[in-house]
Structure formats: C-alpha cells, structure tokens
Design a protein around this motif. Structure first.
Motif, PDB file in Angstrom:
ATOM      1  N   GLU A   4       0.833  -1.211   0.000  1.00  8.57           N
ATOM      2  CA  GLU A   4       0.000   0.000   0.000  1.00  8.57           C
ATOM      3  C   GLU A   4       0.866   1.258   0.000  1.00  8.57           C
ATOM      4  OE1 GLU A   4      -3.975  -1.540   2.345  1.00  8.57           O
ATOM      5  OE2 GLU A   4      -2.224  -0.956   3.523  1.00  8.57           O
ATOM      6  N   ARG A   5       1.936   1.228   0.776  1.00  2.00           N
ATOM      7  CA  ARG A   5       2.853   2.369   0.830  1.00  2.00           C
ATOM      8  C   ARG A   5       3.501   2.590  -0.533  1.00  2.00           C
ATOM      9  NH1 ARG A   5       6.922   1.432   5.169  1.00  2.00           N
ATOM     10  NH2 ARG A   5       5.011   1.449   6.359  1.00  2.00           N
ATOM     11  N   LYS A   6       3.951   1.516  -1.152  1.00  4.54           N
ATOM     12  CA  LYS A   6       4.566   1.616  -2.475  1.00  4.54           C
ATOM     13  C   LYS A   6       3.578   2.217  -3.476  1.00  4.54           C
ATOM     14  CE  LYS A   6       6.853  -1.141  -6.029  1.00  4.54           C
ATOM     15  NZ  LYS A   6       7.383  -2.453  -6.378  1.00  4.54           N
ATOM     16  N   LYS A   7       2.355   1.723  -3.456  1.00  2.00           N
ATOM     17  CA  LYS A   7       1.324   2.214  -4.373  1.00  2.00           C
ATOM     18  C   LYS A   7       1.047   3.695  -4.128  1.00  2.00           C
ATOM     19  CE  LYS A   7      -3.347   1.338  -5.952  1.00  2.00           C
ATOM     20  NZ  LYS A   7      -4.592   1.703  -5.371  1.00  2.00           N
ATOM     21  N   LEU A   8       0.922   4.089  -2.872  1.00  6.63           N
ATOM     22  CA  LEU A   8       0.658   5.484  -2.521  1.00  6.63           C
ATOM     23  C   LEU A   8       1.740   6.415  -3.047  1.00  6.63           C
ATOM     24  CD1 LEU A   8      -0.887   7.668  -0.744  1.00  6.63           C
ATOM     25  CD2 LEU A   8       0.893   7.185   0.940  1.00  6.63           C
ATOM     26  N   PHE A   9       2.999   6.086  -2.795  1.00  6.05           N
ATOM     27  CA  PHE A   9       4.097   6.950  -3.207  1.00  6.05           C
ATOM     28  C   PHE A   9       4.278   6.972  -4.722  1.00  6.05           C
ATOM     29  CE2 PHE A   9       5.150   6.803   1.289  1.00  6.05           C
ATOM     30  CZ  PHE A   9       5.485   8.118   1.524  1.00  6.05           C
ATOM     31  N   ARG A  10       4.070   5.843  -5.373  1.00  2.76           N
ATOM     32  CA  ARG A  10       4.158   5.818  -6.846  1.00  2.76           C
ATOM     33  C   ARG A  10       3.064   6.673  -7.462  1.00  2.76           C
ATOM     34  NH1 ARG A  10       5.363   0.446  -9.821  1.00  2.76           N
ATOM     35  NH2 ARG A  10       5.982   2.024 -11.317  1.00  2.76           N
ATOM     36  N   GLU A  11       1.856   6.566  -6.923  1.00  2.00           N
ATOM     37  CA  GLU A  11       0.753   7.385  -7.426  1.00  2.00           C
ATOM     38  C   GLU A  11       1.013   8.871  -7.175  1.00  2.00           C
ATOM     39  OE1 GLU A  11      -2.760   5.770  -5.595  1.00  2.00           O
ATOM     40  OE2 GLU A  11      -2.856   4.108  -7.036  1.00  2.00           O
ATOM     41  N   TRP A  12       1.567   9.195  -6.025  1.00  2.00           N
ATOM     42  CA  TRP A  12       1.882  10.581  -5.682  1.00  2.00           C
ATOM     43  C   TRP A  12       2.917  11.128  -6.671  1.00  2.00           C
ATOM     44  CZ3 TRP A  12       4.502  12.194  -0.440  1.00  2.00           C
ATOM     45  CH2 TRP A  12       4.523  13.579  -0.330  1.00  2.00           C
ATOM     46  N   ALA A  13       3.978  10.372  -6.911  1.00  2.00           N
ATOM     47  CA  ALA A  13       5.019  10.813  -7.846  1.00  2.00           C
ATOM     48  C   ALA A  13       4.448  10.978  -9.258  1.00  2.00           C
ATOM     49  CB  ALA A  13       6.178   9.818  -7.858  1.00  2.00           C
ATOM     50  N   THR A  14       3.625  10.052  -9.681  1.00  2.31           N
ATOM     51  CA  THR A  14       3.012  10.138 -11.008  1.00  2.31           C
ATOM     52  C   THR A  14       2.094  11.349 -11.094  1.00  2.31           C
ATOM     53  OG1 THR A  14       3.173   7.751 -11.299  1.00  2.31           O
ATOM     54  CG2 THR A  14       1.589   8.904 -12.686  1.00  2.31           C
ATOM     55  N   ALA A  15       1.342  11.606 -10.045  1.00  6.21           N
ATOM     56  CA  ALA A  15       0.457  12.769 -10.027  1.00  6.21           C
ATOM     57  C   ALA A  15       1.253  14.067 -10.129  1.00  6.21           C
ATOM     58  CB  ALA A  15      -0.393  12.763  -8.751  1.00  6.21           C
ATOM     59  N   ARG A  16       2.392  14.130  -9.461  1.00  2.87           N
ATOM     60  CA  ARG A  16       3.242  15.339  -9.534  1.00  2.87           C
ATOM     61  C   ARG A  16       3.766  15.528 -10.948  1.00  2.87           C
ATOM     62  NH1 ARG A  16       2.229  19.103  -7.271  1.00  2.87           N
ATOM     63  NH2 ARG A  16       4.286  19.925  -7.584  1.00  2.87           N
TER      64      ARG A  16
END
Length: 82
Positions: A4-16
């Motif tokens: 879940e942490r990996k998914k959250l941070f990857r999505e955050w980076a992609t959103a940026r």
C-alpha cells in the motif's frame, strides 16, 4: 502494508509529474514513514535506460542510510545528466 505504501508513493510521484507536465523524473523522499519513490514520466521513458528509477532510488537509499543526503542526491542524479 508495504504494498500500500509503495502504491501510494508511486501514485503521488506520477500525479506530480502529470500536474507539472514534467518530462523527466519525480523523486519523493519521505522521512516518516521512511520511503523513497522515483518515477519516470512516460514522455521521458525513451530518454532513460530501463530501470533508471529504481537505480536512482537504490543510490538514494544507500546514501541516506549513511546520512549522506546531499552527496546521495548528487550521486543518484549523475546517470540523468543533472
């Protein structure tokens, strides 16, 4: 969980990357929880070798464990030409 942490941070980076219309790398470093995420924008994938994001993250993590924050960032970005 770790997934879940990996998914959250990857999505955050992609959103940026998307928000800034960036063509390159997004690097997110979190102190609490400790996590490093590196994502390559789709527009930049052909300019960088496969696996570059993970290589950059690995260099950052090793350096940060040794409290070499500035040097770690500089070393991690050498393959990018920064």
């Amino acid at each position: 969980t770790a997934d879940e942490r990996k998914k959250l941070f990857r999505e955050w980076a992609t959103a940026r990357l998307n928000t800034e219309k960036a063509r390159g790398l997004a690097i997110i470093v979190s102190q609490d929880p400790r996590y490093v995420a590196v994502e390559v924008s789709p527009e930049a994938e052909d300019r960088f070798p496969p696996g570059l994001g993970q290589k950059v993250a690995d260099v950052l993590i090793r350096a940060f464990k040794d409290k070499q924050f500035d040097a770690g960032l500089a070393d991690a970005l050498k393959p990018v030409g920064a």
